[in-house]
Write a protein that holds these residues in place. Structure first.
Motif, PDB file in Angstrom:
ATOM      1  N   SER B 125       1.031  -1.173   0.132  1.00 35.62           N
ATOM      2  CA  SER B 125       0.175  -0.179  -0.209  1.00 35.62           C
ATOM      3  C   SER B 125       0.913   1.442   0.166  1.00 35.62           C
ATOM      4  CB  SER B 125      -0.784  -0.334   1.694  1.00 35.62           C
ATOM      5  OG  SER B 125      -0.472  -0.108   2.591  1.00 35.62           O
ATOM      6  N   THR B 126       0.510   2.111  -0.844  1.00 37.69           N
ATOM      7  CA  THR B 126       1.264   3.434  -1.025  1.00 37.69           C
ATOM      8  C   THR B 126      -0.232   4.040  -0.795  1.00 37.69           C
ATOM      9  OG1 THR B 126       1.290   3.984  -3.260  1.00 37.69           O
ATOM     10  CG2 THR B 126       3.010   3.271  -2.767  1.00 37.69           C
ATOM     11  N   GLY B 127       0.286   4.954   0.693  1.00 39.48           N
ATOM     12  CA  GLY B 127      -0.998   5.807   1.049  1.00 39.48           C
ATOM     13  C   GLY B 127      -2.603   5.517   1.280  1.00 39.48           C
ATOM     14  N   GLY B 325     -10.562  -3.139  15.974  1.00 36.79           N
ATOM     15  CA  GLY B 325     -10.343  -1.098  15.698  1.00 36.79           C
ATOM     16  C   GLY B 325      -9.938  -0.437  14.903  1.00 36.79           C
ATOM     17  N   LEU B 326      -8.233  -0.876  14.645  1.00 38.97           N
ATOM     18  CA  LEU B 326      -7.512  -0.112  14.986  1.00 38.97           C
ATOM     19  C   LEU B 326      -7.715   0.750  13.638  1.00 38.97           C
ATOM     20  CD1 LEU B 326      -4.011  -1.658  15.602  1.00 38.97           C
ATOM     21  CD2 LEU B 326      -5.601   0.066  17.422  1.00 38.97           C
ATOM     22  N   SER B 327      -6.463   1.818  12.843  1.00 35.14           N
ATOM     23  CA  SER B 327      -6.569   2.837  11.325  1.00 35.14           C
ATOM     24  C   SER B 327      -5.698   1.796  10.768  1.00 35.14           C
ATOM     25  CB  SER B 327      -6.223   4.225  11.591  1.00 35.14           C
ATOM     26  OG  SER B 327      -4.879   4.364  11.104  1.00 35.14           O
ATOM     27  N   VAL B 328      -6.542   1.779   9.326  1.00 32.10           N
ATOM     28  CA  VAL B 328      -5.319   1.053   8.557  1.00 32.10           C
ATOM     29  C   VAL B 328      -3.522   1.524   9.102  1.00 32.10           C
ATOM     30  CG1 VAL B 328      -4.677   1.099   5.705  1.00 32.10           C
ATOM     31  CG2 VAL B 328      -7.022   0.715   6.696  1.00 32.10           C
ATOM     32  N   TYR B 329      -3.481   3.161   8.856  1.00 33.03           N
ATOM     33  CA  TYR B 329      -2.368   2.918   8.852  1.00 33.03           C
ATOM     34  C   TYR B 329      -1.623   2.721  10.156  1.00 33.03           C
ATOM     35  CZ  TYR B 329       1.586   6.819  10.185  1.00 33.03           C
ATOM     36  OH  TYR B 329       2.837   7.011  10.910  1.00 33.03           O
ATOM     37  N   ASP B 330      -2.452   2.888  11.422  1.00 30.30           N
ATOM     38  CA  ASP B 330      -1.927   2.330  12.129  1.00 30.30           C
ATOM     39  C   ASP B 330      -1.745   0.656  12.413  1.00 30.30           C
ATOM     40  OD1 ASP B 330      -1.993   4.937  13.875  1.00 30.30           O
ATOM     41  OD2 ASP B 330      -3.364   4.081  15.265  1.00 30.30           O
ATOM     42  N   ASN B 367      -1.983   4.359  19.217  1.00 30.35           N
ATOM     43  CA  ASN B 367      -1.371   5.412  19.407  1.00 30.35           C
ATOM     44  C   ASN B 367       0.108   6.333  19.982  1.00 30.35           C
ATOM     45  OD1 ASN B 367      -3.458   6.364  18.125  1.00 30.35           O
ATOM     46  ND2 ASN B 367      -4.536   6.856  20.234  1.00 30.35           N
ATOM     47  N   LEU B 368       0.417   5.532  20.666  1.00 30.68           N
ATOM     48  CA  LEU B 368       1.744   5.633  21.691  1.00 30.68           C
ATOM     49  C   LEU B 368       3.146   5.162  20.901  1.00 30.68           C
ATOM     50  CD1 LEU B 368       1.137   5.012  25.182  1.00 30.68           C
ATOM     51  CD2 LEU B 368       1.317   7.436  24.611  1.00 30.68           C
ATOM     52  N   LEU B 369       2.103   4.207  20.150  1.00 28.39           N
ATOM     53  CA  LEU B 369       3.699   2.986  19.140  1.00 28.39           C
ATOM     54  C   LEU B 369       3.705   3.474  17.910  1.00 28.39           C
ATOM     55  CD1 LEU B 369       2.952  -1.031  19.872  1.00 28.39           C
ATOM     56  CD2 LEU B 369       4.727   0.746  21.171  1.00 28.39           C
ATOM     57  N   THR B 370       2.442   4.471  16.920  1.00 28.75           N
ATOM     58  CA  THR B 370       3.011   4.228  15.731  1.00 28.75           C
ATOM     59  C   THR B 370       3.258   6.359  16.162  1.00 28.75           C
ATOM     60  OG1 THR B 370       0.542   5.249  15.881  1.00 28.75           O
ATOM     61  CG2 THR B 370       1.024   3.110  15.318  1.00 28.75           C
ATOM     62  N   GLY B 371       2.806   6.796  16.989  1.00 32.97           N
ATOM     63  CA  GLY B 371       3.616   8.220  17.167  1.00 32.97           C
ATOM     64  C   GLY B 371       5.064   8.297  17.000  1.00 32.97           C
ATOM     65  N   GLU B 372       4.809   8.464  18.894  1.00 35.16           N
ATOM     66  CA  GLU B 372       6.278   8.257  19.448  1.00 35.16           C
ATOM     67  C   GLU B 372       7.342   7.289  19.097  1.00 35.16           C
ATOM     68  OE1 GLU B 372       6.760  11.267  20.419  1.00 35.16           O
ATOM     69  OE2 GLU B 372       8.996  11.616  22.156  1.00 35.16           O
ATOM     70  N   VAL B 373       7.062   6.475  19.621  1.00 35.18           N
ATOM     71  CA  VAL B 373       7.574   5.056  19.322  1.00 35.18           C
ATOM     72  C   VAL B 373       8.343   4.749  18.294  1.00 35.18           C
ATOM     73  CG1 VAL B 373       8.308   2.222  20.311  1.00 35.18           C
ATOM     74  CG2 VAL B 373       6.860   4.165  21.834  1.00 35.18           C
TER      75      VAL B 373
END
Lengths: 492, 503
Positions: B125-127, B325-330, B367-373
């Motif tokens: 997947s791209t975008g 229920g996560l977003s496709v991005y996460d 949220n924590l893992l895909t952001g800061e971490v």
């Protein structure tokens, strides 16, 4: 003498292992046959002394555990022994000392055999007269000036001239059987996969087999039994671990149930000399007299065998010999090191091969090259399948095939050197067994008017090695007097 | 993206990219002998002294023979099944003949016309675009040694000669450097997930050759291709392809012709350089290796391997989206690395033990893992298992978040300290005073102060609360500032609203 008789002498203390080893070493050192390329006297004497210690401790030869106890052998210089120079009769490996031992030799030594040294041959086993050695030709054991046959010429000469008790040869297209026939010894190419090729420097991997060269069929069976069976280091070996070859060989054939196939293509054409033809016919009559049934069989693709062989074998060889590139193996002199680039370096290094080897590398490289692969290599492999099918068909009608080994007896050195094609055609009767992966042997069956030995070839289905040996042994026992007379007559 | 502005000039062209990936298999021993293939006394084979990791077989001593490592076949089957390939029942090894000093036999044992795996695909997947990229073939082969050039001479190191590889060949279906990057990342995730590759890029465990050509948009005839050899970082592959596309377009636009050639990428200059042209191409004289028997693979073997496969990245991704229920991005970020996904699942397990269901814990953990971490992992180019961060940090943080004892800002602060020190959450929270203030009696005086200090805004809000609702945010911000960011923002909002409306 046979191995069993030597063992009896060891038991009775009329002979020690050191004595017999010294006798053979002395003969090898004094010999003018150029059969040995390396004599490992210290190594052999060490082995002999250790064997005598075992003998002193055990009181008698441990025949079960060490069936080749104290038997002095010599090895074609195409098989590796750790720490012993292995040249393949080539300048390319003149100083090559392998760090490992071939499975065949390791098994012989594990069975108690003594190794006297390494035997001359055609360079990388390419040749039928032993004139292609980088270290000079091998002399015929009984007829000076004649070739001993090749490529295992040193192995045949050494046995016949009693420079060793028995030897190992290798056979890719007849390289054991032809010199056995020319020199009057027993030589066997076992079923492909019977003996490990690990440590056998490859000429043509799908055709090469190690085999024994001996004075008697019985001893060939002993050597073969020791070497035969699966080797985890060679994926092309049989899965079977052991073969009861000796006991099979010692059985009297069931003559009335034995059908001996006579390939029509081998006798009607092929340029057989009348003397060889006569000796073969006489042998066949003897089989018939024992009660065996002679059955004409047809191997229609025989006429393609030599062509197929000289495509498959040279193709594989061109690849197998690539590692002799000067980086780690091969002649790397100052000339090569001063080459301006890598291509120039390879050119210098690889000019170290002899002319016959070069010829075959070039042919093989051509046969595999893009645009020619389908027409040559691939087609040859397809027709090779047909040759094998011929045999499968023939063996539904017979149990053993009898044929000459060669069209003629040994020729004079230099006679065919200028005509490689004539030399290639000389392999016509031996090549089919290699192409089909079948066991085949040569047993002496007479001599020509000059006293030059003639060999009878017996071929059988895969893994019928023991049976072939039993037929050959019965023949040999009945004929030993004849062949002995023929050869000693010529010598005197 | 440095060439992006130049790419615009080539709007009438499109690029066609195919990738060949050499993936080192993580078998214990080499493909045709018993020398170690991964580690020798704790070191990788490229780290130990030259030629120490070799034997007569991989050093090609005359007379030696190859014997196939069965594990290599199993790993190749794994690769094939994970990429939806058909597995060949009858497998033949061939000799690829060429002379080079680091090729000890003078030929490489490889597979030629009958690769073990064919006709598969992987999803990238791209975008927000999801595409299936065909896998043409996967075949088994041995690695060569390494030539080390030093001035006037060259030395050869055979430590890695005979290390098993699979070559994975994509169809020429990638259209941009970005897609090529996405393909490589997806393929990398797969081979590391299924445990057939250690994935160490620095040691060349996963090397890529890129075939790049351009053609007029809509054309059915492929342009002449150039092959960019041996690039071992995803970023460099993307940059090399980008450069190459621009180069080829400008050659064509300048009236020139693309030559079929091999090129190499120079990362310092960010350009590709010609190595050799097609005229120098080898005739490899392939033929079946007579030293090896054919390998028969029956259905039972394939099924055993299939059953042993773990959940694959794309399956995991779907599960994360549909069940958690996560977003496709996460879900994409988490499953992009097997270790990160494993870490994520460990955190969810810990939370479940504390009574927080995976479904309600997943989103805050993600949220924590895909952001800061994830940002820090990328920066330091390490796997999460190599960091000081443990699943306990995340599960403790999320529990504090859910009980509102920690604000999301506090959680970020907490993780950045844990990243550096690895200390326990309780230790960090009490030392740094990160606990969120949800106590009304502490918050009210602060609210009073802010209201008293901003009469203008209070007046404006009270005059038209509906129109000026956004002023609540202003007050929340002021109180936050006054409490050092520790106030519970949800609670604060309610309190301020009530207070303002009350007058």
């Amino acid at each position: 003498m046979k191995i069993s008789e030597i063992h009896d002498a060891f038991d009775q203390k009329t002979l020690s292992v050191l004595q017999i080893t010294q006798q053979y070493l002395a003969a090898a050192q004094a010999s003018k046959h150029n059969a040995f390329l390396t004599i490992c006297d210290q190594r052999a004497l060490d082995q002999a002394r250790k064997a005598d210690q075992v003998l002193a401790r055990e009181g008698k030869v441990p025949r079960e555990k060490l069936p080749l106890f104290g038997i002095p052998l010599a090895i074609k210089d195409l098989l590796t022994i750790e720490g012993v120079r292995t040249t393949c009769a080539s300048k390319m490996l003149e100083n090559y000392v392998p760090p490992y031992t071939s499975t065949a030799v390791a098994r012989l030594e594990a069975a108690g055999a003594i190794t006297l040294g390494k035997l001359n041959m055609d360079e990388f086993a390419m040749g039928g007269s032993n004139e292609n050695s980088a270290f000079g030709p091998v002399e015929h054991p009984t007829h000076p000036g004649y070739v001993p046959g090749g490529s295992s010429g040193g192995s045949a000469t050494a046995v016949k001239a009693k420079l060793c008790f028995a030897s190992l040869g290798t056979d890719t297209g007849g390289s054991i059987r032809l010199p056995a026939s020319y020199c009057g010894v027993v030589g066997m190419k076992p079923t492909y996969g019977m003996i490990s090729r690990f440590g056998l420097v490859a000429f043509a991997s799908s055709l090469d087999q190690v085999g024994p060269m001996t004075e008697t069929v019985e001893d060939a069976a002993r050597l073969l039994e020791v070497m035969a069976g699966n080797d985890p280091l060679d994926s092309t070996t049989t899965p079977t671990k052991n073969f009861p070859i000796l006991s099979e060989a010692m059985k009297e054939p069931n003559w009335s149930g034995l059908r001996i196939g006579i390939p029509q293509e081998y006798t009607s054409k092929g340029g057989l000399t009348p003397e060889v033809d006569r000796a073969i016919q006489k042998s066949l009559k003897w089989f018939e007299a024992q009660g065996a049934k002679l059955v004409p069989v047809s191997l229609p693709h025989t006429k393609y065998a030599v062509s197929i062989y000289y495509i498959v074998a040279v193709s594989e060889a061109s690849s197998n010999l690539s590692r002799m590139d000067g980086v780690r193996f091969g002649v790397r002199n100052k000339d090569a090191d001063q080459a301006p680039n890598l291509a120039g370096f390879y050119k210098k290094v690889r000019s170290g091969f002899g002319p016959e080897v070069k010829r075959r590398i070039i042919l093989g490289t051509f046969a595999l090259s893009s645009g020619y692969y389908d027409a040559y290599y691939k087609r040859a492999c397809q027709v090779r399948r047909l040759v094998k099918n011929d045999f499968d068909q023939a063996f539904t009608q017979c149990d053993v095939i009898a044929a000459p080994v060669s069209q003629s007896t040994a020729f004079k050195r230099g006679e065919k050197l200028s005509d490689p094609l004539a030399m290639y055609l000389n392999d016509i009767f031996t090549i089919p067994a290699n192409l089909a992966g079948l066991p085949a042997l040569s047993v002496p069956c007479g001599a020509d008017s000059r006293g030059l030995s003639i060999g009878l070839q017996l071929m059988g289905p895969q893994y019928s090695d023991g049976k072939l040996l039993s037929v050959a042994r019965a023949f040999e026992v009945a004929h030993s007097a004849d062949t002995a007379t023929a050869q000693s007559g010529a010598r005197s | 993206m440095s060439h992006q502005h130049r790419l615009d000039t080539g709007a009438e062209f499109e690029a066609v990219i195919g990738l060949e990936v050499h993936c080192q298999l993580a078998t214990e021993s080499k493909i045709f002998c018993s020398c170690p293939a991964r580690r020798v006394e704790g070191k990788s084979v490229s780290e130990i002294a030259p030629n120490l990791n070799s034997c007569p077989i991989c050093a090609a001593h005359p007379g030696t023979l190859p014997v196939l490592n069965r594990k290599v076949v199993e790993y190749a089957i794994r690769a094939g099944l994970a990429t939806h390939c058909t597995i060949a029942k009858n497998n033949v090894f061939a000799r690829k003949n060429y002379f080079y000093p680091d090729l000890p036999k003078g030929y490489q044992i490889s597979q030629y016309d009958k690769p073990i795996c064919e006709n598969g695909f992987i999803e990238i997947s791209t975008g927000s675009v999801l595409r299936k990229i065909p896998i043409q073939r996967i075949h088994m082969e041995e690695d060569a040694g390494k030539s080390v050039h030093s001035g006037s001479y060259t030395t050869v190191n055979l430590n890695r000669a005979g290390v098993p590889l699979v070559e994975i060949v994509s169809g020429p279906d990638l259209r941009s450097a970005e897609e090529a990057g996405a393909y490589l990342r997806a393929l990398y995730a797969i081979v590391t997930y299924i445990g057939i590759c250690d994935g160490n890029l620095q040691e060349g465990n996963f090397r890529c050759d890129a075939n790049v050509s351009v053609m007029p948009k809509g054309s059915k005839v492929l342009g002449t291709r150039a092959e960019i050899k041996n690039v071992n970082s995803f970023k460099f592959v993307e940059k090399a392809i980008e450069y190459e596309i621009v180069r080829q377009i400008s050659v064509i636009q300048g009236g020139g012709k693309i030559v079929q050639e091999t090129r190499t990428y120079d990362a310092d200059q960010d350009i590709t350089i010609s190595m050799r042209s097609k005229e120098e191409a080898h005739d490899y004289r392939y033929f079946p290796d007579p030293d090896l028997v054919s390998v028969q693979i029956d259905d039972a073997w394939i099924e055993r391997v299939r059953k042993s496969l773990p959940e694959l990245p794309e399956q995991k991704k779907t599960r994360y989206v549909e069940e958690l229920g996560l977003s496709v991005y996460d879900a994409g970020v988490l499953t992009g690395s097997q270790t990160l996904a494993g870490f994520f699942e460990q955190v969810l397990e810990l939370l479940e033990k504390s009574g927080i269901a995976a479904k309600s814990g997943a989103k805050p953990v993600a949220n924590l893992l895909t952001g800061e971490v994830a940002r820090r992992l990328n920066e330091e180019a390490i796997e999460i298992t190599q960091s000081l961060l443990k699943p306990e940090h995340l599960s403790d943080a999320v529990q504090l978040l859910q009980s509102e004892a920690l604000s999301s800002t506090g959680a970020k602060q907490l993780l950045s300290i844990a990243w550096k020190t690895g200390e326990k959450v309780s230790v960090i929270v009490s030392r740094e005073g990160l606990t969120q203030v949800s106590d009304v009696s502490t918050l009210e005086p602060a609210i009073d102060q802010v209201i008293a200090a901003n009469p203008k805004q209070v007046g404006a809000f009270r005059a038209a609360p509906e129109e000026n609702a956004k002023l609540i945010g202003f007050f929340v911000g002021q109180v936050m500032k006054a409490t050092g960011g520790k106030a519970n923002p949800g609670m604060l909002q309610e309190l301020i609203k009530t207070r303002l409306l009350k007058g």
